[in-house]
Motif scaffolding. Structure first.
Motif, PDB file in Angstrom:
ATOM      1  N   ALA A   1       0.797  -1.357   0.050  1.00  0.00           N
ATOM      2  CA  ALA A   1      -0.088  -0.304  -0.120  1.00  0.00           C
ATOM      3  C   ALA A   1       0.830   1.276   0.162  1.00  0.00           C
ATOM      4  CB  ALA A   1      -0.982   0.052   1.375  1.00  0.00           C
ATOM      5  N   GLY A   2       0.567   2.540  -0.519  1.00  0.00           N
ATOM      6  CA  GLY A   2       2.072   3.637  -0.909  1.00  0.00           C
ATOM      7  C   GLY A   2       2.384   3.584  -1.815  1.00  0.00           C
ATOM      8  N   ALA A   3       2.927   2.571  -2.375  1.00  0.00           N
ATOM      9  CA  ALA A   3       3.753   2.076  -3.426  1.00  0.00           C
ATOM     10  C   ALA A   3       3.155   3.226  -5.191  1.00  0.00           C
ATOM     11  CB  ALA A   3       4.386   1.010  -3.626  1.00  0.00           C
ATOM     12  N   VAL A   4       4.122   4.220  -5.458  1.00  0.00           N
ATOM     13  CA  VAL A   4       3.923   4.613  -6.994  1.00  0.00           C
ATOM     14  C   VAL A   4       4.502   4.312  -7.978  1.00  0.00           C
ATOM     15  CG1 VAL A   4       2.904   6.536  -5.523  1.00  0.00           C
ATOM     16  CG2 VAL A   4       4.633   7.039  -5.885  1.00  0.00           C
ATOM     17  N   SER A   5       6.062   3.278  -7.786  1.00  0.00           N
ATOM     18  CA  SER A   5       6.782   3.247  -8.175  1.00  0.00           C
ATOM     19  C   SER A   5       7.646   2.364  -8.108  1.00  0.00           C
ATOM     20  CB  SER A   5       7.566   4.469  -9.061  1.00  0.00           C
ATOM     21  OG  SER A   5       8.293   4.454  -8.128  1.00  0.00           O
TER      22      SER A   5
ATOM     23  N   LYS B   1      19.313 -13.961  -9.496  1.00  0.00           N
ATOM     24  CA  LYS B   1      18.237 -12.604  -8.014  1.00  0.00           C
ATOM     25  C   LYS B   1      17.885 -11.630  -8.943  1.00  0.00           C
ATOM     26  CE  LYS B   1      18.108 -10.909  -3.637  1.00  0.00           C
ATOM     27  NZ  LYS B   1      18.970 -10.790  -2.361  1.00  0.00           N
ATOM     28  N   VAL B   2      16.466 -11.706  -8.904  1.00  0.00           N
ATOM     29  CA  VAL B   2      16.100 -10.284  -9.473  1.00  0.00           C
ATOM     30  C   VAL B   2      15.005  -9.922  -8.263  1.00  0.00           C
ATOM     31  CG1 VAL B   2      14.407  -9.679 -10.358  1.00  0.00           C
ATOM     32  CG2 VAL B   2      15.499 -11.150 -11.551  1.00  0.00           C
ATOM     33  N   THR B   3      15.538  -8.401  -7.356  1.00  0.00           N
ATOM     34  CA  THR B   3      15.244  -7.750  -6.532  1.00  0.00           C
ATOM     35  C   THR B   3      13.959  -6.618  -7.314  1.00  0.00           C
ATOM     36  OG1 THR B   3      17.181  -8.656  -5.000  1.00  0.00           O
ATOM     37  CG2 THR B   3      15.796  -6.000  -4.715  1.00  0.00           C
ATOM     38  N   VAL B   4      13.149  -7.082  -6.695  1.00  0.00           N
ATOM     39  CA  VAL B   4      11.919  -5.547  -7.520  1.00  0.00           C
ATOM     40  C   VAL B   4      11.972  -4.185  -5.459  1.00  0.00           C
ATOM     41  CG1 VAL B   4       9.456  -4.523  -8.389  1.00  0.00           C
ATOM     42  CG2 VAL B   4      11.051  -6.846  -8.750  1.00  0.00           C
ATOM     43  N   SER B   5      12.229  -3.525  -6.131  1.00  0.00           N
ATOM     44  CA  SER B   5      11.652  -2.403  -5.043  1.00  0.00           C
ATOM     45  C   SER B   5      11.367  -1.725  -4.677  1.00  0.00           C
ATOM     46  CB  SER B   5      13.654  -1.482  -5.090  1.00  0.00           C
ATOM     47  OG  SER B   5      14.654  -2.406  -4.665  1.00  0.00           O
ATOM     48  N   PHE B   6       9.996  -1.255  -4.064  1.00  0.00           N
ATOM     49  CA  PHE B   6       9.646  -0.180  -4.567  1.00  0.00           C
ATOM     50  C   PHE B   6       8.593   0.929  -3.677  1.00  0.00           C
ATOM     51  CE2 PHE B   6       7.206  -4.660  -4.464  1.00  0.00           C
ATOM     52  CZ  PHE B   6       6.436  -4.378  -5.395  1.00  0.00           C
TER      53      PHE B   6
ATOM     54  N   ALA C   1       6.841   5.230  -2.241  1.00  0.00           N
ATOM     55  CA  ALA C   1       6.127   6.023  -2.335  1.00  0.00           C
ATOM     56  C   ALA C   1       6.386   7.270  -2.973  1.00  0.00           C
ATOM     57  CB  ALA C   1       6.220   6.396  -0.271  1.00  0.00           C
ATOM     58  N   GLU C   2       4.963   8.179  -3.039  1.00  0.00           N
ATOM     59  CA  GLU C   2       5.385   9.456  -3.651  1.00  0.00           C
ATOM     60  C   GLU C   2       6.574   9.938  -3.703  1.00  0.00           C
ATOM     61  OE1 GLU C   2       3.347  11.499  -6.622  1.00  0.00           O
ATOM     62  OE2 GLU C   2       2.237  10.097  -5.215  1.00  0.00           O
ATOM     63  N   GLU C   3       7.180  10.564  -2.360  1.00  0.00           N
ATOM     64  CA  GLU C   3       8.267  11.109  -2.159  1.00  0.00           C
ATOM     65  C   GLU C   3       9.522  10.365  -2.567  1.00  0.00           C
ATOM     66  OE1 GLU C   3       6.264   8.521   1.489  1.00  0.00           O
ATOM     67  OE2 GLU C   3       5.770  10.632   0.195  1.00  0.00           O
ATOM     68  N   GLY C   4       9.450   9.352  -3.253  1.00  0.00           N
ATOM     69  CA  GLY C   4      10.650   8.622  -3.841  1.00  0.00           C
ATOM     70  C   GLY C   4      11.362   7.773  -2.892  1.00  0.00           C
ATOM     71  N   LYS C   5      10.516   7.431  -0.792  1.00  0.00           N
ATOM     72  CA  LYS C   5      11.134   6.851  -0.276  1.00  0.00           C
ATOM     73  C   LYS C   5      10.571   5.363  -0.036  1.00  0.00           C
ATOM     74  CE  LYS C   5      10.029   6.165   5.113  1.00  0.00           C
ATOM     75  NZ  LYS C   5       8.809   6.625   6.074  1.00  0.00           N
ATOM     76  N   PRO C   6      11.649   4.264  -0.186  1.00  0.00           N
ATOM     77  CA  PRO C   6      11.563   2.880  -0.207  1.00  0.00           C
ATOM     78  C   PRO C   6      11.398   2.685   0.845  1.00  0.00           C
ATOM     79  CG  PRO C   6      14.002   3.772   0.509  1.00  0.00           C
ATOM     80  CD  PRO C   6      13.180   4.766  -0.182  1.00  0.00           C
ATOM     81  N   ILE C   7       9.664   1.596   0.566  1.00  0.00           N
ATOM     82  CA  ILE C   7       8.531   1.146   1.125  1.00  0.00           C
ATOM     83  C   ILE C   7       9.233  -0.102   1.669  1.00  0.00           C
ATOM     84  CG2 ILE C   7       6.147   0.001   1.540  1.00  0.00           C
ATOM     85  CD1 ILE C   7       5.710   2.634  -0.414  1.00  0.00           C
ATOM     86  N   ASN C   8       9.453  -1.084   0.646  1.00  0.00           N
ATOM     87  CA  ASN C   8       9.884  -2.381   0.840  1.00  0.00           C
ATOM     88  C   ASN C   8       9.994  -2.749  -0.440  1.00  0.00           C
ATOM     89  OD1 ASN C   8       9.084  -5.141   1.758  1.00  0.00           O
ATOM     90  ND2 ASN C   8       7.078  -4.905   2.328  1.00  0.00           N
ATOM     91  N   GLN C   9      10.810  -4.407   0.021  1.00  0.00           N
ATOM     92  CA  GLN C   9      10.969  -4.965  -1.162  1.00  0.00           C
ATOM     93  C   GLN C   9      11.221  -6.997  -1.514  1.00  0.00           C
ATOM     94  OE1 GLN C   9      15.707  -5.615  -0.286  1.00  0.00           O
ATOM     95  NE2 GLN C   9      16.104  -3.423  -1.680  1.00  0.00           N
ATOM     96  N   ALA C  10      10.779  -7.505  -2.688  1.00  0.00           N
ATOM     97  CA  ALA C  10      10.252  -8.349  -3.106  1.00  0.00           C
ATOM     98  C   ALA C  10      11.180  -9.041  -3.829  1.00  0.00           C
ATOM     99  CB  ALA C  10       8.928  -8.722  -3.949  1.00  0.00           C
TER     100      ALA C  10
END
Length: 127
Positions: free
Chosen positions: A4-8, A62-67, A69-78
């Motif tokens: 939730a809250g991820a935009v990019s 390995k592949v890592t996806v980082s999510f 927020a709007e202000e560019g702050k990292p939220i989470n990774q998968a």
């Protein structure tokens, strides 16, 4: 699967992996460099992963996806670890009793007593 809250999102991957971003705007897919690019998070966007060679050991890519927020702050990774498996159909193409991986006769067929080529029998019944 985005939090939730991820935009990019951004993608990082090892050299042995190719990643394409497929979206409504880019149906063919855009190749992703190993790191550094951020993509807008849109419904229907898919990451297409591929490997062009077999792995030298288990989980060596390995592949890592980082999510973000709007202000560019990292939220989470998968992340996902990948192992490429090589599959090859090798045959006794020149019918000399030896199965050769690089036989020049694998690519062509010649019928007759002096011929070469593989015979493939397919079982199409239900058992």
């Amino acid at each position: 699967a985005a939090p939730a809250g991820a935009v990019s999102f951004g993608v990082k991957h090892t050299e042995g992996v190719s990643v394409d971003v497929v979206s409504r705007e880019h149906a063919e897919g855009l190749s992703v460099p190993c790191s550094g690019t951020r993509w807008p998070l849109q419904e229907g966007t898919v990451l297409r992963l591929s490997m062009s060679r077999a792995s030298s050991e288990v989980n060596d890519n390995k592949v890592t996806v980082s999510f973000y927020a709007e202000e560019g702050k990292p939220i989470n990774q998968a992340g996902v670890f990948l192992t490429g498996i090589g599959i090859s159909l090798d045959v006794d193409a020149d019918q000399d009793g030896v199965v050769e991986r690089n036989s020049p006769n694998k690519a062509s067929w010649t019928w007759g007593p002096e011929g070469h080529g593989a015979i493939l029998l397919v079982s199409c019944d239900r058992d």
